[in-house]
Design an enzyme around this catalytic site. Structure first.
Site, mmCIF file in Angstrom:
data_model
loop_
_atom_site.group_PDB
_atom_site.id
_atom_site.type_symbol
_atom_site.label_atom_id
_atom_site.label_comp_id
_atom_site.label_asym_id
_atom_site.label_seq_id
_atom_site.Cartn_x
_atom_site.Cartn_y
_atom_site.Cartn_z
ATOM 1 C CE LYS A 82 33.714 -33.307 -17.164
ATOM 2 N NZ LYS A 82 35.090 -32.954 -17.524
ATOM 3 N NE ARG A 140 38.777 -28.432 -15.791
ATOM 4 C CZ ARG A 140 38.934 -29.637 -16.260
ATOM 5 N NH1 ARG A 140 38.806 -29.665 -17.439
ATOM 6 N NH2 ARG A 140 39.207 -30.508 -15.362
ATOM 7 N NE ARG A 182 39.226 -40.633 -12.884
ATOM 8 C CZ ARG A 182 38.660 -39.447 -13.267
ATOM 9 N NH1 ARG A 182 37.894 -39.395 -14.101
ATOM 10 N NH2 ARG A 182 39.445 -38.435 -13.172
ATOM 11 N NE ARG A 208 43.067 -38.032 -14.287
ATOM 12 C CZ ARG A 208 42.217 -37.149 -14.848
ATOM 13 N NH1 ARG A 208 41.397 -37.813 -15.778
ATOM 14 N NH2 ARG A 208 42.138 -35.895 -14.542
ATOM 15 N NE ARG A 231 40.935 -33.382 -10.920
ATOM 16 C CZ ARG A 231 40.751 -34.679 -11.087
ATOM 17 N NH1 ARG A 231 40.982 -35.805 -10.102
ATOM 18 N NH2 ARG A 231 40.048 -35.139 -12.189
#
Ligand code: AMP
Length: 229
Positions: free
Chosen positions: A13, A95, A134, A167, A178
């Site tokens: 995204k 969300r 990531r 992160r 999540r």
């Protein structure tokens, strides 16, 4: 034009938002980035959301909507000044159902509405693989992956030379939480937009350029179909 980009964490995204927004002359509103900036600056909002953010849970709807309202007001002002901006692209927002309803109300107050909602579909095992490796640039926010999209020099951002970090919410426990939140709270929103004829599903498990092109085509199709209706 107000476009929403949806998809689970790791669906691409953020990458697609950065590519699509300039092509459509839209300003990106990425609530996750707004919260990260607030935390980094140590502002009152940042202190309020830090713990929730680190656990991978959702920030309360009222606070999220307040932040979005501020950004929308700035964008409307820039549109009026004739800067060539044509609206906003939402990344990571809404969300929850109350956020979607809140967004409709904010846009209606400006005589606007959601133009199109694009959801990036990616299998859960691919999402986990993408998220667990990531890396994010501390300075400019560019994202990399240790094996799928490595930087030229390990630990250093190709774009700005900044330090690459993981992160706080990309740890295995937070990633799982999540994804669970996405599939339980956010995915039901798809029905909200599908019923309104605004939704297009795009296969996000393909090369970045192909996905970008399909998103732009879908926005044009839905925007054209619902115009004036
Ligand atoms: P993201 O960068 O979109 O993955 O967002 C990172 C984190 O920011 C989420 O796990 C939430 O804690 C918070 N966040 C971002 N967007 C929202 C939103 N629309 N509603 C609630 N919390 C959000």
């Amino acid at each position: 034009m107000y476009v929403i980009l949806m998809g689970a964490q790791g669906s691409g995204k953020g990458t697609q938002a950065d590519r699509v927004a300039p092509q459509l002359h839209l300003v990106k509103i990425a609530t996750g980035e707004l919260f990260r900036a607030a935390i980094a600056s140590g502002s009152a909002v940042g202190r309020e959301v830090q713990a929730v953010y680190d656990r991978g849970e959702l920030v309360p709807d009222a606070l999220t909507l307040r932040l979005v309202e501020e950004r929308l007001r700035e964008i409307a002002q820039r549109e009026r000044l004739g800067t060539g901006i044509r609206g906003a692209l939402f990344d990571g927002f809404p969300r929850t159902l109350p956020q979607a309803e809140g967004l409709d109300a904010l846009l209606a107050a400006q005589g606007e509405r959601v133009t199109a909602v694009i959801v990036l579909e990616v299998p859960r095992d691919v999402l986990i693989e993408r998220l667990s490796g990531r890396l994010v640039c501390k300075e400019c926010g560019a994202t990399y992956h240790v094996t799928l999209n490595p930087p030229k020099v390990p630990g250093v951002c190709d774009a700005c030379g900044g330090e690459l970090i993981q992160r706080a919410d990309d740890t295995p426990a937070a990633v799982k939480k999540r994804l669970d939140i996405y599939f339980s709270q956010t995915a039901p929103l798809l029905d909200y937009y599908r019923e309104r004829g605004l939704l297009a599903e795009v296969d996000g498990d393909r090369p970045i350029e192909v996905v970008t092109e399909e998103i732009i085509t879908a926005v044009a199709r839905i925007g054209g179909a619902t115009q004036g209706s």
